[in-house]
Design a protein around this motif. Structure first.
Motif, PDB file in Angstrom:
ATOM      1  N   GLN A   9       0.833  -1.207   0.000  1.00 51.85           N
ATOM      2  CA  GLN A   9       0.000   0.000   0.000  1.00 51.85           C
ATOM      3  C   GLN A   9       0.864   1.252   0.000  1.00 51.85           C
ATOM      4  O   GLN A   9       0.584   2.203  -0.732  1.00 51.85           O
ATOM      5  N   LYS A  10       1.911   1.233   0.810  1.00 58.04           N
ATOM      6  CA  LYS A  10       2.802   2.391   0.874  1.00 58.04           C
ATOM      7  C   LYS A  10       3.533   2.604  -0.446  1.00 58.04           C
ATOM      8  O   LYS A  10       3.704   3.735  -0.887  1.00 58.04           O
ATOM      9  N   ALA A  11       3.967   1.520  -1.061  1.00 56.25           N
ATOM     10  CA  ALA A  11       4.793   1.620  -2.268  1.00 56.25           C
ATOM     11  C   ALA A  11       3.996   1.972  -3.518  1.00 56.25           C
ATOM     12  O   ALA A  11       4.424   2.810  -4.312  1.00 56.25           O
ATOM     13  N   LEU A  19      -3.366  -4.349  -7.642  1.00 58.51           N
ATOM     14  CA  LEU A  19      -2.143  -5.099  -7.405  1.00 58.51           C
ATOM     15  C   LEU A  19      -1.842  -5.168  -5.907  1.00 58.51           C
ATOM     16  O   LEU A  19      -1.402  -6.203  -5.407  1.00 58.51           O
ATOM     17  N   VAL A  20      -2.110  -4.096  -5.191  1.00 56.41           N
ATOM     18  CA  VAL A  20      -1.953  -4.089  -3.735  1.00 56.41           C
ATOM     19  C   VAL A  20      -2.901  -5.108  -3.109  1.00 56.41           C
ATOM     20  O   VAL A  20      -2.501  -5.894  -2.244  1.00 56.41           O
ATOM     21  N   ASP A  24      -1.593  -8.216  -0.956  1.00 55.41           N
ATOM     22  CA  ASP A  24      -1.941  -8.353   0.459  1.00 55.41           C
ATOM     23  C   ASP A  24      -2.839  -9.549   0.730  1.00 55.41           C
ATOM     24  O   ASP A  24      -2.603 -10.305   1.682  1.00 55.41           O
ATOM     25  N   ASP A  25      -3.862  -9.732  -0.105  1.00 56.66           N
ATOM     26  CA  ASP A  25      -4.862 -10.768   0.173  1.00 56.66           C
ATOM     27  C   ASP A  25      -4.465 -12.154  -0.327  1.00 56.66           C
ATOM     28  O   ASP A  25      -4.664 -13.146   0.374  1.00 56.66           O
ATOM     29  N   VAL A  26      -3.919 -12.226  -1.529  1.00 56.80           N
ATOM     30  CA  VAL A  26      -3.613 -13.531  -2.117  1.00 56.80           C
ATOM     31  C   VAL A  26      -2.188 -13.965  -1.758  1.00 56.80           C
ATOM     32  O   VAL A  26      -1.988 -15.026  -1.166  1.00 56.80           O
TER      33      VAL A  26
END
Length: 113
Positions: A9-11, A19-20, A24-26
């Motif tokens: 998220q930061k990047a 894509l975030v 994060d989720d997958v």
């Protein structure tokens, strides 16, 4: 209290929210959580793959993660040294340089001392 942002998220959260979400989720929410391999083993596989493929941009993050997941600096040095013969000397030299920086930043002992 606001939820802390993930590294993804930061990047890239401002430009690539899907894509975030997948990262994060997958990737980290599912694949990294599977019980068949420990986080330590997943880190070792990930670091060696990144060394082999010369994916230096992602390597620093995963070296720090590997340390957090229980790999030692000595083990990472040994894995990277081993990879020199399979993935190429320049790949290993770049990876060792990154590991040295990660260890210094994390205030962890240098395995050579």
């Amino acid at each position: 209290m606001a939820e802390q942002q993930s590294a993804a998220q930061k990047a890239i959260g401002d430009i690539a929210p899907k894509l975030v979400e997948l990262t994060d989720d997958v990737l980290f929410g599912d694949v990294w959580e599977r019980e068949e391999l420990s986080p330590r083993d997943r880190s070792l596989v990930t670091v060696t793959t990144l060394v082999a493929l010369y994916r230096t941009e992602q390597l620093g993050f995963h070296l720090r993660t590997a340390l957090d997941n229980g790999l030692t600096g000595e083990e990472l040095v040994e894995a990277i040294t081993h990879m020199a013969f399979y993935a190429g000397w320049p790949n290993a030299m770049s990876a060792i340089g990154q590991l040295k920086s990660v260890l210094a930043d994390a205030d962890r002992p240098d395995p050579s001392s």
